[in-house]
Design an enzyme around this catalytic site. Structure first.
Site, PDB file in Angstrom:
ATOM      1  CE  LYS A 113       5.294  -1.072  -1.223  1.00 34.76           C
ATOM      2  NZ  LYS A 113       4.712  -1.682  -0.054  1.00 34.76           N
ATOM      3  CE  LYS A 196       6.204  -8.023  -4.764  1.00 34.77           C
ATOM      4  NZ  LYS A 196       6.513  -7.536  -3.419  1.00 34.77           N
ATOM      5  CE  LYS A 199      -1.448  -8.644  -0.244  1.00 31.89           C
ATOM      6  NZ  LYS A 199      -1.022  -8.650   1.146  1.00 31.89           N
TER       7      LYS A 199
HETATM    8  P1  TYM Z   1       2.764  -9.211   2.356  1.00 33.62           P
HETATM    9  O1  TYM Z   1       1.509  -8.917   3.088  1.00 33.62           O
HETATM   10  O2  TYM Z   1       3.130  -8.322   1.207  1.00 33.62           O
HETATM   11  O3  TYM Z   1       2.743 -10.684   1.833  1.00 33.62           O
HETATM   12  C1  TYM Z   1       2.446 -11.795   2.673  1.00 33.62           C
HETATM   13  C2  TYM Z   1       3.307 -12.982   2.276  1.00 33.62           C
HETATM   14  O4  TYM Z   1       3.101 -13.299   0.898  1.00 33.62           O
HETATM   15  C3  TYM Z   1       4.351 -13.355   0.227  1.00 33.62           C
HETATM   16  N1  TYM Z   1       4.168 -12.873  -1.158  1.00 33.62           N
HETATM   17  C4  TYM Z   1       4.491 -13.557  -2.250  1.00 33.62           C
HETATM   18  N2  TYM Z   1       5.010 -14.794  -2.420  1.00 33.62           N
HETATM   19  C5  TYM Z   1       5.224 -15.215  -3.691  1.00 33.62           C
HETATM   20  N3  TYM Z   1       4.947 -14.465  -4.774  1.00 33.62           N
HETATM   21  C6  TYM Z   1       4.426 -13.221  -4.665  1.00 33.62           C
HETATM   22  N4  TYM Z   1       4.141 -12.495  -5.742  1.00 33.62           N
HETATM   23  C7  TYM Z   1       4.176 -12.716  -3.354  1.00 33.62           C
HETATM   24  N5  TYM Z   1       3.670 -11.553  -2.881  1.00 33.62           N
HETATM   25  C8  TYM Z   1       3.683 -11.661  -1.537  1.00 33.62           C
HETATM   26  C9  TYM Z   1       5.257 -12.428   1.014  1.00 33.62           C
HETATM   27  O5  TYM Z   1       6.618 -12.718   0.807  1.00 33.62           O
HETATM   28  C10 TYM Z   1       4.811 -12.679   2.432  1.00 33.62           C
HETATM   29  O6  TYM Z   1       5.458 -13.816   2.960  1.00 33.62           O
HETATM   30  N6  TYM Z   1       6.271  -7.367   5.436  1.00 33.62           N
HETATM   31  C11 TYM Z   1       5.390  -8.484   5.164  1.00 33.62           C
HETATM   32  C12 TYM Z   1       4.464  -8.821   6.317  1.00 33.62           C
HETATM   33  C13 TYM Z   1       5.127  -8.961   7.641  1.00 33.62           C
HETATM   34  C14 TYM Z   1       5.891 -10.073   8.083  1.00 33.62           C
HETATM   35  C15 TYM Z   1       6.267  -9.752   9.423  1.00 33.62           C
HETATM   36  C16 TYM Z   1       6.275 -11.263   7.503  1.00 33.62           C
HETATM   37  C17 TYM Z   1       5.086  -8.066   8.662  1.00 33.62           C
HETATM   38  N7  TYM Z   1       5.761  -8.548   9.731  1.00 33.62           N
HETATM   39  C18 TYM Z   1       7.046 -10.639  10.166  1.00 33.62           C
HETATM   40  C19 TYM Z   1       7.050 -12.141   8.257  1.00 33.62           C
HETATM   41  C20 TYM Z   1       7.435 -11.824   9.566  1.00 33.62           C
HETATM   42  C21 TYM Z   1       4.547  -8.182   3.945  1.00 33.62           C
HETATM   43  O7  TYM Z   1       4.316  -7.043   3.623  1.00 33.62           O
HETATM   44  O8  TYM Z   1       3.985  -9.281   3.377  1.00 33.62           O
END
Ligand code: TYM
Length: 334
Positions: A113, A196, A199
């Site tokens: 990023k 991947k 969003k």
């Molecule tokens: P985020 O909001 O980007 O995504 C939420 C969850 O979706 C999974 N994910 C995917 N899985 C498979 N294929 C994909 N293309 C894909 N895109 C997203 C992510 O791995 C995630 O599990 N940092 C995290 C949010 C967060 C978090 C936490 C997670 C903040 N604090 C504490 C676990 C524990 C995030 O940005 O996820």
């Protein structure tokens, strides 16, 4: 009993099927185990890139309604919004102080990023984001963290921070374990199987939003890129078709070898038609339920307020202990 914690960032458009397949469907399954589940809409994480106040609030509501509509039951899981529990940011500060510049700088998400000419002007929040994420989990002293593959590196850092804290200040946190599915943990873009599904790609054709209208879901699947040739096969030489098979397997519950056996020799059109039907079959009832939920903001607010109360009841005592351990005047020793 073990404790599960996971989170999702709110976005204006709402989650995509990669989020559903890699994360949410596992979160729903975990509710049927003996585990105690905490699921969090992480609005503070969404501030690591520029945001508008109205769309942040709207994204939180949409994401919460999405989670309930996919099967997160607020009676069985604690569903809440990160900023409603100030302990996350308090612990985050302490963990930021324990984090090293080098380890934060090695995070691939940060490197991706911050690439390009804008590196100088990106917010510092993006750099310390993994420390806030560690605080999210450690505040609840959670044991298991179900996430997609892209969070693997953040989970490693989280574990290091828990170990570092425990060594210096005494055993305080369980060292959390990542729970990453063997299949569907990394869903790729429909228009570029080397990237991947996310969003932030800015290309509507790359991701299927869970709230996309169903005709456009069908259109996106019909236009998804495929591999050269026409065999339905699974493996690294067939990245685009393997990705479509991964999605199909996740939404139907069939295994990829079963799907390959059934679709082999039938060409890509059949695979795409089956995939479109299967994705729509999941999204249609989901969207009906979502529409009911989003139409009742008072009920949603009540659910989130109750979730925040339950979360604070766990977060408060953790922070009291942490304050004492690290030597803050407001620790429980007083
Ligand atoms: P985020 O909001 O980007 O995504 C939420 C969850 O979706 C999974 N994910 C995917 N899985 C498979 N294929 C994909 N293309 C894909 N895109 C997203 C992510 O791995 C995630 O599990 N940092 C995290 C949010 C967060 C978090 C936490 C997670 C903040 N604090 C504490 C676990 C524990 C995030 O940005 O996820």
């Amino acid at each position: 009993m073990t404790r599960v914690f996971s989170g999702v960032q709110p976005t204006g458009e709402g989650p995509h099927i990669g989020n559903y397949i890699g994360a949410f469907r596992r979160w729903v399954e975990l509710q049927d185990t003996q585990d105690e589940c905490f699921y969090c809409v992480v609005d503070l994480h969404a501030m690591t890139v520029p945001w508008e106040p109205e769309s942040l609030a709207e994204g939180v509501r949409r994401t919460a309604a999405t989670l309930i509509a996919t099967g997160i039951d607020p009676e069985r899981s604690v569903l809440f919004v990160q900023s409603d529990v100030p302990e996350h940011t308090e612990l985050a500060w302490i963990l930021i102080c324990l984090s090293r510049m080098g380890e934060l700088g090695r995070m691939t998400q940060f490197k991706d990023k911050s690439r390009g000419g804008e590196a100088e002007s990106i917010g510092a929040g993006l750099f310390v984001y993994p420390s806030l994420m560690a605080a999210d989990v450690l505040t609840y002293r959670a044991d298991r963290v179900p996430v997609g593959d892209d969070q693997r590196q953040h989970l490693e850092l989280m574990r290091d921070l828990a170990i570092r804290f425990n060594r210096k200040f005494g055993e305080t946190f369980p060292v959390p374990e990542a729970v990453i599915g063997r299949q569907g943990a990394r869903i790729m873009s429909l228009d570029d199987p080397t990237e991947k599904m996310s969003k932030s790609s800015g290309r509507p054709a790359s991701a299927i939003g869970m709230l996309d209208d169903l005709p456009s879901v069908r259109k996106k699947i019909a236009r998804a890129v495929t591999d050269s040739g026409s065999t339905v096969a699974y493996g690294p030489e067939h990245p685009a078709v393997s990705n479509l098979l991964d999605i199909l397997a996740a939404v139907t519950g069939e295994s990829t070898p079963e799907l390959v056996a059934r679709l082999e020799g039938q060409g890509y059109a059949r695979l795409k038609a089956d995939l479109a039907d299967a994705v729509v079959a999941v999204l249609e009832p989901f969207q009906t339920r979502y529409a009911e939920l989003i139409g009742d903001p008072a009920m949603l607010d009540k659910v989130l307020d109750e979730g925040a109360d339950k979360a604070r009841a766990v977060a408060g005592p953790t922070m009291a202990l942490v304050r004492e351990r690290v030597g803050l005047r407001s620790g429980v020793l007083r």
